[in-house]
Design a protein around this motif. Structure first.
Motif, PDB file in Angstrom:
ATOM      1  N   PHE A  28      -3.790  -3.555  -0.797  1.00 37.48           N
ATOM      2  CA  PHE A  28      -3.285  -2.577   0.176  1.00 37.48           C
ATOM      3  C   PHE A  28      -2.124  -1.776  -0.429  1.00 37.48           C
ATOM      4  N   LEU A  29      -1.152  -2.479  -1.014  1.00 40.24           N
ATOM      5  CA  LEU A  29       0.027  -1.799  -1.566  1.00 40.24           C
ATOM      6  C   LEU A  29      -0.345  -0.980  -2.804  1.00 40.24           C
ATOM      7  N   LEU A  30      -1.271  -1.509  -3.621  1.00 37.91           N
ATOM      8  CA  LEU A  30      -1.711  -0.753  -4.807  1.00 37.91           C
ATOM      9  C   LEU A  30      -2.427   0.534  -4.395  1.00 37.91           C
ATOM     10  N   SER A  31      -3.317   0.459  -3.383  1.00 39.92           N
ATOM     11  CA  SER A  31      -4.026   1.700  -2.980  1.00 39.92           C
ATOM     12  C   SER A  31      -3.052   2.718  -2.433  1.00 39.92           C
ATOM     13  N   LEU A  32      -2.082   2.236  -1.645  1.00 39.56           N
ATOM     14  CA  LEU A  32      -1.132   3.193  -1.065  1.00 39.56           C
ATOM     15  C   LEU A  32      -0.285   3.849  -2.144  1.00 39.56           C
ATOM     16  N   SER A  33       0.209   3.049  -3.108  1.00 39.61           N
ATOM     17  CA  SER A  33       1.050   3.672  -4.148  1.00 39.61           C
ATOM     18  C   SER A  33       0.201   4.590  -5.034  1.00 39.61           C
ATOM     19  N   GLY A  34      -1.113   4.247  -5.189  1.00 41.98           N
ATOM     20  CA  GLY A  34      -2.018   5.135  -5.935  1.00 41.98           C
ATOM     21  C   GLY A  34      -2.186   6.457  -5.203  1.00 41.98           C
ATOM     22  N   GLU A  35      -2.369   6.380  -3.896  1.00 46.13           N
ATOM     23  CA  GLU A  35      -2.530   7.580  -3.066  1.00 46.13           C
ATOM     24  C   GLU A  35      -1.272   8.452  -3.144  1.00 46.13           C
ATOM     25  N   LEU A  36      -0.128   7.806  -3.031  1.00 45.88           N
ATOM     26  CA  LEU A  36       1.148   8.526  -3.043  1.00 45.88           C
ATOM     27  C   LEU A  36       1.341   9.258  -4.370  1.00 45.88           C
ATOM     28  N   GLY A  37       0.856   8.650  -5.454  1.00 41.71           N
ATOM     29  CA  GLY A  37       1.101   9.231  -6.786  1.00 41.71           C
ATOM     30  C   GLY A  37       0.016  10.169  -7.253  1.00 41.71           C
TER      31      GLY A  37
ATOM     32  N   GLU B 178      -5.874   3.104  12.449  1.00 44.00           N
ATOM     33  CA  GLU B 178      -4.682   2.230  12.405  1.00 44.00           C
ATOM     34  C   GLU B 178      -5.105   0.765  12.334  1.00 44.00           C
ATOM     35  N   GLU B 179      -6.168   0.425  13.069  1.00 43.71           N
ATOM     36  CA  GLU B 179      -6.682  -0.958  13.081  1.00 43.71           C
ATOM     37  C   GLU B 179      -7.194  -1.337  11.686  1.00 43.71           C
ATOM     38  N   THR B 180      -7.933  -0.397  11.060  1.00 44.28           N
ATOM     39  CA  THR B 180      -8.470  -0.638   9.711  1.00 44.28           C
ATOM     40  C   THR B 180      -7.333  -0.925   8.727  1.00 44.28           C
ATOM     41  N   LEU B 181      -6.280  -0.072   8.790  1.00 39.90           N
ATOM     42  CA  LEU B 181      -5.137  -0.250   7.880  1.00 39.90           C
ATOM     43  C   LEU B 181      -4.470  -1.600   8.108  1.00 39.90           C
TER      44      LEU B 181
ATOM     45  N   LEU C 279      -6.184  10.134   6.701  1.00 43.07           N
ATOM     46  CA  LEU C 279      -6.372  11.384   7.452  1.00 43.07           C
ATOM     47  C   LEU C 279      -6.734  11.067   8.899  1.00 43.07           C
ATOM     48  N   SER C 280      -7.646  10.079   9.086  1.00 38.81           N
ATOM     49  CA  SER C 280      -8.044   9.709  10.453  1.00 38.81           C
ATOM     50  C   SER C 280      -6.853   9.182  11.251  1.00 38.81           C
ATOM     51  N   ALA C 281      -5.931   8.512  10.557  1.00 33.47           N
ATOM     52  CA  ALA C 281      -4.764   7.943  11.259  1.00 33.47           C
ATOM     53  C   ALA C 281      -3.852   9.043  11.804  1.00 33.47           C
ATOM     54  N   GLN C 282      -4.088  10.303  11.382  1.00 34.84           N
ATOM     55  CA  GLN C 282      -3.269  11.406  11.892  1.00 34.84           C
ATOM     56  C   GLN C 282      -4.105  12.333  12.779  1.00 34.84           C
ATOM     57  N   SER C 283      -5.309  11.866  13.159  1.00 39.85           N
ATOM     58  CA  SER C 283      -6.225  12.693  13.945  1.00 39.85           C
ATOM     59  C   SER C 283      -5.664  12.948  15.344  1.00 39.85           C
TER      60      SER C 283
ATOM     61  N   HIS D 265      -9.524   8.976   3.401  1.00 44.86           N
ATOM     62  CA  HIS D 265     -10.215   9.260   4.671  1.00 44.86           C
ATOM     63  C   HIS D 265      -9.522   8.523   5.832  1.00 44.86           C
ATOM     64  N   VAL D 266      -9.187   7.245   5.597  1.00 45.37           N
ATOM     65  CA  VAL D 266      -8.554   6.463   6.674  1.00 45.37           C
ATOM     66  C   VAL D 266      -7.177   7.040   7.012  1.00 45.37           C
TER      67      VAL D 266
END
Length: 868
Positions: A36-45, A22-25, A8-12, A5-6
């Motif tokens: 942070f890095l684990l969630s991002l790599s999880g999202e990417l994969g 962007e502030e949340t991230l 997607l919002s960062a590309q709103s 969700h965050v």
């Protein structure tokens, strides 16, 4: 936290939503980097997530591992290395798995992230299994995963330096890549990824290119790929050839004939992106041969380590006609578009490089083409002929070119005003500029500009400055070189009778409505500056009349009107140009007493204008105003002290401007100018200046290029302040010692050697200024404890054998200053020093008369110190 969700919002499209996301991230990254890095790599994969959030997750991951700015990059690397080992293994496993995702964007971003992690870990001897697991992927996977793996290997070679990967692994990577490139690979995406990967891996292939069989195999596969049916593969293969031509020039002889045939076919028949790379191959060979011939001066004795193969000379009879042919492929609107690049332009550029490589030999091959096409009804033929002529004016000897120029000049002056086609006029003006640049001036024996044709040349150029912006800009350029050729003409210049008219025409150009196009306004001011700089005393009264005119223009840019961001940028650019113009005028009028005296009536007002420019907060204008103030200080001498109370805060502002480091560097230089102007009157300002300079040196946020000038500036301050510098001596000397140690053990590439030499020169200039500042003062003995270290530094740079002439001259000067200031205290130390004697003798026999002169002075000072 719902990362999807965050992301997607960062590309709103809604700015507020975007900003919050962007502030949340940012907070997530700062508070829990591992999570942070684990969630991002999880999202990417995660194959169930939307493509756009996966792509953004990968991008943010990449930016969490690397940054352009050195200081920030270092921080990110340290953070990654200090993360928990299990978390890192989890992230890396997720990344490797994502390489076989069916979604292209996810794979491609992952390739880049893996390479960034490898760039951090491989040099630390971590992730040793990475290359093995990538290579095992290549053999068994579906085509899309194979493509992503090859792409990763390519990025990886871009990230790490060749010494990080051992030869056995390099061989395996190259084997996989070259197999992926071969014609038997059915999938074009795989073949393209492999070809691009080879381009990045060429720097690793030193050993393979030294082995005949391996080199033959690589070259065969690359040449085959230039014939692929897919245009992107052909282009990538030619890019590999271009890179090979510079990296492995000395290995090319067996293949050069085949490469000529392939490139000639591509230039003639292939699509533009491919043809451009084929021409670039020959330009690159020219660059190599020009460098070799310059370095060895054309005399190849047995000891030259890179012989020149004269590929260009051998290819000349076929290469020149091929390049001339390309000149006829112009585009209709190429002169209006500043970034334009097409086959005709690439061909002309290459022709110019060929002329510089072979000199006179090119002339008879090009002249028939010029004669045949210069009067043709089709504009393309006239323009190509003119372009060919302009391209060969640098390289061949004046003896060979001047007879041609004498015949062509009248014709070209007529074409510049009468040819119906704007392209032809544009190229004609450019060619005239090249004629004046290379064949006019005190170094050329037989003048091409005489009393008979000077007036016609000036009249035609001034008339052309009213033409379309692109033609007018080239006409300004031609006038620039025309003026420059008369720089050392003596008391009277042939341009004197036209001076007033030239200046007026150039000022008119700067006010044209369309002067923003084709860099026209900038070109007009640059030309005006050159005309003033090269003028003689006869026209000094006219230069004086220019002062209030330019001041008024600068004043008008400072009047408070509300401007849009775009207008403000244009305004700052104009302020920069006007300050630059005033700088040249100040230097010109300040260089002789009578004009300086008259000019001084304007000094207060000019200084007032410069101070107002600082208030506008534009880096370009700030830098130019600062340089102009340096010139003003030099001209006004000790009287400049009256401006210091108001100006000092802007000096401080400039010294603290790390963001726009060019402004900081220029300000450091101006501090030097002011020290030379004010001498001991600088003392009240030294505390503040030295504090800031020392702070700048210890900052790792300031661009490294500013540090050498700071050291030189220590020397300027010491020279001006004399024994008063005692107050800062301890701090300055300890900063100099630290830098001196760094600069004697700094092996690296050419860029690093160049930086090291500028650092050494800065340090030596500081020592020189300090010794001279304390000379004849009872406090000179304070310097005795530092002498052994300074001599050790001189030994160190002498032993390393990589100093350039500038450093050599400064270094031998410092040896003399040391003996001169410390007298008998220095004598015995110099006698004990390891290399002083050898260094002195080497400088005494130097061919550079500046070095020789410094050395003779140093020899005298040393013999006095020893005999005391």
């Amino acid at each position: 936290m719902d990362v999807t969700h965050v992301l997607l919002s960062a590309q709103s499209i809604d700015g507020t939503v975007r900003k919050n996301a962007e502030e949340t991230l940012k907070q997530f990254q700062e508070q829990d980097l591992t999570g942070f890095l684990l969630s991002l790599s999880g999202e990417l994969g995660n194959e169930e997530k939307p493509v756009e959030t996966r792509k953004l997750a990968g991008l943010i991951l990449k930016n969490a591992l690397d940054a352009k700015e050195q200081h920030r990059k270092f921080q990110l690397v340290q953070r990654w290395l200090s993360l928990d080992g299990n978390a890192k293994s989890q992230i890396k496993a997720l990344l490797l798995k994502t390489l076989s995702s069916p979604v292209y964007d996810a794979r491609s971003t992952t390739s880049q992230v893996i390479a960034k992690v490898a760039g951090i870990e491989l040099p630390q001897k971590q992730w040793p299994e990475l290359i093995g697991s990538l290579l095992s992927n290549i053999h068994q996977l579906p085509a899309h995963a194979k493509q992503a793996t090859l792409e990763t290997l390519g990025y990886l070679c871009e990230e790490v330096s060749p010494d990080v990967i051992d030869q056995d692994q390099v061989n395996k990577i190259l084997t996989a890549v070259v197999q992926g490139m071969s014609a038997s690979e059915g999938n074009n995406d795989v073949r393209l990824a492999a070809t691009t990967a080879l381009y990045n891996a060429l720097g690793f292939a030193q050993a393979n290119f030294s082995n005949d069989m391996e080199r033959d195999y690589i070259m065969r596969v690359v040449c085959e790929a230039t014939l692929s049916a897919e245009v992107r593969i052909r282009q990538a293969a030619f890019e590999c050839l271009v890179s090979i031509s510079s990296t492995y020039y000395e290995k090319l002889a067996p293949y050069i004939q085949d490469i000529f045939n392939i490139t000639a076919k591509a230039v003639k028949e292939d699509e533009e992106p491919v043809a451009l790379q084929a021409i670039e191959f020959w330009s690159s060979i020219c660059d190599e041969e020009i460098d070799i011939l310059e370095e060895y001066g054309g005399d190849f004795t047995g000891d030259s380590d890179i012989p020149c193969f004269y590929f260009i000379k051998q290819a000349l009879p076929a290469l020149v006609p091929m390049l001339l042919e390309t000149l006829l492929k112009q585009e209709e609107d190429q002169d209006q578009d500043e970034g334009a690049w097409n086959i005709a332009m690439a061909g002309g550029t290459c022709l110019g490089l060929v002329a510089r490589t072979v000199g006179d030999d090119i002339v008879p091959l090009v002249v028939p083409f010029i004669e045949e096409n210069i009067t043709k009804p089709d504009w393309r033929q006239r323009e190509a002929a003119t372009y060919a002529f302009g391209s060969i004016l640098e390289g061949p000897s004046p003896e060979k070119l001047i007879p041609l120029v004498n015949v062509a000049l009248t014709f070209m002056l007529s074409a510049l005003t009468k040819d119906p086609n704007s392209h032809v006029k544009d190229t004609t003006a450019w060619t005239l500029g090249r004629i004046f640049e290379f064949l006019h001036g005190s170094a050329v024996d037989s003048p091409i500009i005489t009393q008979a044709n000077c007036q016609q040349i000036v009249t035609v150029l001034l008339q052309s400055m009213k033409d379309t912006p692109n033609v007018a800009e080239k006409a300004c350029g031609a006038l620039y070189f025309l003026a420059q050729g008369y720089e050392e003409v003596g008391p009277s210049s042939p341009l004197t009778p036209f001076f007033q008219e030239i200046v007026q025409s150039l000022l008119t150009v700067t006010h044209r409505e369309d002067a923003g196009e084709s860099r026209l306004r900038t070109a007009a001011y640059e030309t005006l500056n050159e005309v003033v700089r090269c003028s003689t005393d006869e026209t000094a009264p006219l230069v004086l009349q220019l002062v209030p005119v330019i001041m008024m223009e600068l004043h008008d840019t400072l009047e408070g009107q509300k401007l849009s961001a775009d207008e403000r940028e244009k305004q700052s650019e104009l302020q920069g140009l006007l300050c630059g113009c005033l700088q040249v005028i100040i230097q010109k009028l300040g260089s002789s007493e009578p004009t300086k005296y008259v000019f001084m009536q304007y000094a207060d007002q000019i200084m007032g204008l410069f101070v107002r420019v600082f208030a506008c907060r534009s880096a370009t204008a700030h830098k130019e105003a600062m340089l102009a103030i340096g010139a003003l200080a030099y001209s006004t001498g000790q009287d400049f002290v009256k401006y210091m109370p108001e100006f000092y805060r802007y000096l401080e502002m400039g010294l603290q401007n790390f963001e726009e480091y060019q402004v900081c560097a220029v300000t450091v230089g101006v501090v030097g100018d002011i020290c030379r102007a004010l001498e001991e009157k600088i003392v009240p300002y030294c505390d503040g200046i030295m504090t800031l300079l020392l702070k700048n040196l210890s900052s790792n946020q300031l661009h490294r290029s500013v540090k050498p000038p700071i050291f030189s500036c220590f020397g300027d301050i010491a020279l001006a302040a004399g024994e008063y510098f005692e107050k800062y001596l301890m701090w300055a000397m300890s900063a100099l010692q630290r830098a001196a140690e760094l600069s004697t053990h700094a092996a690296g590439d050419d860029e690093m050697t160049e930086y090291t030499n500028s650092l050494r020169n800065g340090i030596l200039e500081a020592y020189s200024g300090i010794f001279q500042g304390f000379k004849n003062s009872p406090k000179a003995q304070l310097l005795i404890p530092y002498a052994p270290h300074i001599l050790q530094f001189l030994d160190g740079i002498y032993m390393e054998k990589d100093m350039d002439d500038v450093v050599m001259k400064t270094a031998i000067g410092v040896l003399g200053d040391l003996a001169d200031t410390l007298g008998s205290h220095a004598g015995s130390l110099i006698q004990q020093s390891l290399s002083s004697k050898d260094f002195l003798n080497e400088c005494l026999s130097s061919e550079d008369h500046m070095i020789k002169e410094s050395a003779e002075w140093a020899k005298l000072a040393i013999s006095r110190a020893i005999s005391v």
